[in-house]
Write an enzyme that holds these catalytic residues in place. Structure first.
Site, PDB file in Angstrom:
ATOM      1  N   LYS A   1      -9.079  -1.850   9.714  1.00  0.00           N
ATOM      2  CA  LYS A   1      -7.683  -1.696  10.121  1.00  0.00           C
ATOM      3  C   LYS A   1      -7.649  -1.261  11.586  1.00  0.00           C
ATOM      4  O   LYS A   1      -8.179  -0.197  11.938  1.00  0.00           O
ATOM      5  CB  LYS A   1      -7.015  -0.646   9.226  1.00  0.00           C
ATOM      6  CG  LYS A   1      -5.652  -0.163   9.697  1.00  0.00           C
ATOM      7  CD  LYS A   1      -5.173   0.957   8.778  1.00  0.00           C
ATOM      8  CE  LYS A   1      -3.896   1.605   9.285  1.00  0.00           C
ATOM      9  NZ  LYS A   1      -3.397   2.641   8.360  1.00  0.00           N
TER      10      LYS A   1
ATOM     11  N   GLU B   1       0.849  -1.184   0.000  1.00  0.00           N
ATOM     12  CA  GLU B   1       0.000   0.000   0.000  1.00  0.00           C
ATOM     13  C   GLU B   1       0.888   1.238   0.000  1.00  0.00           C
ATOM     14  O   GLU B   1       1.823   1.357   0.786  1.00  0.00           O
ATOM     15  CB  GLU B   1      -0.956   0.001   1.190  1.00  0.00           C
ATOM     16  CG  GLU B   1      -0.310  -0.037   2.556  1.00  0.00           C
ATOM     17  CD  GLU B   1      -1.320  -0.103   3.688  1.00  0.00           C
ATOM     18  OE1 GLU B   1      -2.222  -0.969   3.619  1.00  0.00           O
ATOM     19  OE2 GLU B   1      -1.201   0.693   4.634  1.00  0.00           O
TER      20      GLU B   1
END
Length: 206
Positions: free
Chosen positions: A131, A43
């Site tokens: 997350k 990411e």
């Protein structure tokens, strides 16, 4: 727990390398090192200069990898990431306003959260996964282990200060994947060995 269909790219090795750097050249170099070491999911943080260009280059050069965009704090950032070709989106907070954009683009969305209330709200709003950040600041695996029975249906991805010694305990505590960045070595040979050991440990635990 099984991974959501949209996150099947994490099936082989549920580790996400976080690409963050003060300049684009260093970011690309770090990403290349992570990929050489065996990471297949990365990411790119939107706090890195020219993050959009970095993501586009990585997608073009490494077709076998899944490249997402992280640190998306506003809908505008998310829109840019989607237009750039991000294959998944990550926010640092419970950015519920990003959900419609991700849904319209059919792009997996990992919303950031920390407390039980935030985690539940993120999931109810339509996150693909949640997350849990910053996980190591609040107890690491022990915190995740406490959450797991309460939110058994929610895919949790811990992130924030995670070292290699934390990976297996977090998997065992119920993480469906783990985000790693600041603790990753810049030495590719060392990192390759660490990734291989993690992959073996993951396979052994079934």
């Amino acid at each position: 727990m099984p991974k959501p269909q949209q996150l099947e790219f994490l099936q082989a090795l549920p580790l996400i390398a976080v690409v963050r750097a003060p300049d684009p050249a260093e970011a690309i170099a770090r990403a290349q090192g992570y990929i050489q070491a065996g990471f297949t999911c990365l990411e790119v943080t939107w706090t890195t200069p020219n993050a959009a260009g970095i993501l586009q280059q990585l997608r073009q050069d490494y077709l076998h990898c899944t490249i997402g965009a992280a640190s998306l704090k506003t809908p505008e950032m998310a829109e840019e990431a989607i237009a750039t070709g991000a294959q998944f989106l990550v926010t640092p907070h419970t950015a519920i306003e990003v959900v419609p954009l991700a849904r319209e683009a059919s792009c997996p969305l990992i919303l950031g959260a920390l407390t039980p209330t935030e985690i539940f709200h993120a999931w109810q709003a339509g996150a693909t996964a949640v997350k849990v950040f910053p996980i190591m600041a609040v107890g690491g695996a022990s915190y995740l282990r406490a959450l797991r029975p309460l939110f058994a249906e929610i895919p949790l991805i811990p992130c924030g200060g995670i070292g290699w010694e934390d990976v297996v305990p977090l998997w065992r505590a119920g993480a469906i994947a783990i985000g790693m960045g600041s603790q990753l070595s810049t030495d590719v040979a060392t990192l390759k060995q660490q990734v291989a050991q993690a992959r073996q440990a993951y396979q052994e635990q079934g």
